[in-house]
Design a protein around this motif. Sequence first.
Motif, short mmCIF file in Angstrom:
data_model
loop_
_atom_site.label_atom_id
_atom_site.label_comp_id
_atom_site.label_asym_id
_atom_site.label_seq_id
_atom_site.Cartn_x
_atom_site.Cartn_y
_atom_site.Cartn_z
N GLY A 54 -13.71 17.62 25.87
CA GLY A 54 -13.16 16.41 25.24
C GLY A 54 -13.59 16.23 23.81
O GLY A 54 -12.83 15.72 22.99
N HIS A 55 -14.81 16.66 23.49
CA HIS A 55 -15.27 16.58 22.10
C HIS A 55 -14.64 17.66 21.22
O HIS A 55 -14.44 17.44 20.02
N ILE A 56 -14.35 18.81 21.83
CA ILE A 56 -13.77 19.91 21.05
C ILE A 56 -12.29 19.66 20.74
O ILE A 56 -11.86 19.82 19.60
N ILE A 57 -11.54 19.26 21.75
CA ILE A 57 -10.09 19.15 21.57
C ILE A 57 -9.73 17.94 20.70
O ILE A 57 -10.36 16.89 20.77
N HIS A 58 -8.71 18.11 19.86
CA HIS A 58 -8.25 17.04 18.98
C HIS A 58 -6.82 16.61 19.27
O HIS A 58 -6.17 16.01 18.43
N ILE A 59 -6.32 16.96 20.45
CA ILE A 59 -5.02 16.43 20.87
C ILE A 59 -5.26 15.00 21.34
O ILE A 59 -5.99 14.79 22.33
N PRO A 60 -4.74 14.00 20.65
CA PRO A 60 -5.13 12.59 20.91
C PRO A 60 -5.00 12.15 22.35
O PRO A 60 -5.89 11.48 22.88
N GLU A 61 -3.90 12.50 23.02
CA GLU A 61 -3.67 12.04 24.38
C GLU A 61 -4.72 12.58 25.35
O GLU A 61 -5.26 11.85 26.20
N ILE A 62 -5.03 13.87 25.22
CA ILE A 62 -6.04 14.49 26.10
C ILE A 62 -7.42 13.95 25.79
O ILE A 62 -8.20 13.62 26.69
N ARG A 63 -7.72 13.83 24.51
CA ARG A 63 -9.04 13.34 24.07
C ARG A 63 -9.26 11.90 24.56
O ARG A 63 -10.34 11.57 25.06
N THR A 64 -8.24 11.06 24.44
CA THR A 64 -8.36 9.68 24.90
C THR A 64 -8.57 9.62 26.40
O THR A 64 -9.43 8.87 26.89
N GLU A 82 -22.99 19.11 20.88
CA GLU A 82 -22.31 18.84 19.61
C GLU A 82 -22.61 19.89 18.54
O GLU A 82 -21.69 20.50 17.98
N PRO A 83 -23.89 20.15 18.19
CA PRO A 83 -24.14 21.19 17.19
C PRO A 83 -23.69 22.57 17.66
O PRO A 83 -23.23 23.38 16.84
N CYS A 84 -23.79 22.83 18.98
CA CYS A 84 -23.42 24.16 19.48
C CYS A 84 -21.91 24.39 19.43
O CYS A 84 -21.47 25.48 19.04
N TYR A 85 -21.12 23.38 19.81
CA TYR A 85 -19.67 23.63 19.75
C TYR A 85 -19.19 23.72 18.31
O TYR A 85 -18.21 24.43 18.03
N ARG A 86 -19.88 23.05 17.38
CA ARG A 86 -19.49 23.19 15.96
C ARG A 86 -19.79 24.61 15.46
O ARG A 86 -19.02 25.17 14.68
N MET A 87 -20.90 25.18 15.93
CA MET A 87 -21.20 26.57 15.57
C MET A 87 -20.17 27.52 16.15
O MET A 87 -19.70 28.45 15.48
N VAL A 88 -19.81 27.28 17.42
CA VAL A 88 -18.82 28.13 18.08
C VAL A 88 -17.47 28.05 17.36
O VAL A 88 -16.82 29.07 17.11
N LEU A 89 -17.05 26.84 17.02
CA LEU A 89 -15.78 26.67 16.31
C LEU A 89 -15.80 27.34 14.93
O LEU A 89 -14.80 27.93 14.50
N PHE A 90 -16.94 27.25 14.26
CA PHE A 90 -17.07 27.88 12.94
C PHE A 90 -16.92 29.40 13.06
O PHE A 90 -16.16 30.03 12.31
N ILE A 124 -7.52 25.42 15.77
CA ILE A 124 -8.14 25.77 17.04
C ILE A 124 -8.24 24.53 17.93
O ILE A 124 -7.94 24.58 19.13
N ARG A 125 -8.60 23.40 17.33
CA ARG A 125 -8.84 22.17 18.09
C ARG A 125 -7.54 21.49 18.56
O ARG A 125 -7.59 20.54 19.32
N LEU A 126 -6.42 22.01 18.10
CA LEU A 126 -5.13 21.47 18.53
C LEU A 126 -4.43 22.39 19.54
O LEU A 126 -3.27 22.19 19.87
N ASN A 127 -5.17 23.40 20.02
CA ASN A 127 -4.63 24.35 20.98
C ASN A 127 -5.48 24.29 22.26
O ASN A 127 -6.68 24.54 22.22
N VAL A 128 -4.85 23.97 23.39
CA VAL A 128 -5.59 23.78 24.64
C VAL A 128 -6.32 25.05 25.06
O VAL A 128 -7.49 25.01 25.47
N VAL A 129 -5.65 26.19 24.97
CA VAL A 129 -6.25 27.47 25.40
C VAL A 129 -7.46 27.80 24.53
O VAL A 129 -8.53 28.18 25.05
N TYR A 130 -7.31 27.65 23.22
CA TYR A 130 -8.43 27.92 22.32
C TYR A 130 -9.60 26.98 22.61
O TYR A 130 -10.77 27.37 22.56
N CYS A 131 -9.28 25.73 22.90
CA CYS A 131 -10.34 24.75 23.18
C CYS A 131 -11.08 25.06 24.48
O CYS A 131 -12.29 24.88 24.57
#
Length: 350
Positions: A26-36, A281-289, A302-309
């Motif tokens: 939930g913290h990684i994904i940025h699709i609003p509906e799923i995140r909410t 939080e710091p770990c997923y930011r490292m992974v995303l980077f 990446i954060r707008l793709n369910v599979v990538y997330c």
Amino acid sequence: MSNSKNDRNSRLDALKGIGIFLVIFGHIIHIPEIRTYILWSFLMPMFFFISGIMFNYEKYLSFKWFLLKKIVSLIFPYLFFYILTLVYWILIERHFRGEGVPIWTQFIGMIYGTYSMRYMMFNGALWFIPCLFSMGIIYYFFSYLLKTNGVAAKLGGLLIIYLIGISLLHYMPVLPWGICAACLGIGFYGIGNIFRKPLIEMELSYKSLFPMLICGIILQILLYPYSGADLALLKIPNIYMYMPVGFVGIAIYFGIADILSESKILKYMGMNSLVMFTLQEPCYRMVLFLFSKVADMPVESIRLNVVYCLFATFATILFICPAIFLWNKWGKAVQKMMLLKINSYAESSN
């Protein structure tokens, strides 16, 4: 489906494992509906509910021993992981994000114990631990005052605390250690505790489980417009629907946890949920980077793709596993030593 005590504990561990997976995803994904849906409808209420089931007023000799044990089990790891992730942010991550945030405000956040006013911006998930600590203290006194009363009186008492939380939300929202959020979320904690025994001993058959899940999913779809309650920022759009939305989600994942109670991965995640919660939080930011560099694509894509997330979520969990090993070897040894001293002192006092 087995009904042994170990299986029942496994169900709670599996529920915590599901919860911590959804926290990271939930913290990684940025699709609003799923995140909410994930972060701001049922997830934090579910953790409060689990904590309520695990609370047992009768095992504490007095409030002093309760307080000391909560300091060992919650405040010690809170301070340790707060300092650890803050040092990481100061040395590394601050050069990429949060450059305009004064370091001293983040040290105040450790003492004040709240995510508000840009405190804890380097690791916002830490707000939950002081809030849970405050909730435990409030509920201890609640249990002391109403220990001889029936269920109706206890439910009425929880309602009064919730109304106090609503008043604080309007007039004194930014109290230290998540006191306002604790009052607003204590209903989940309390109901989990009041019905602790039947919830632990509940036997769910597949015949009754699947209709319950289907009804729950339908209710979640209908109640989705009332989601969006963010206790970290003290935003509750609809105070009347906050608890119904939360309990519907809890019921669904309680049933799913029963089905998956034998999953070793979920039980492992559940038993180590505190470490995963504090480091995610710091770990997923490292992974995303790293993911963005290897895939040569923007982090936001990446954060707008369910599979990538999902991939980033699994990678984050694996990334945290060495820290879990070290904490279980050294951190828990320190906690055990502290608890032994507390118990020894308690026995000598008697």
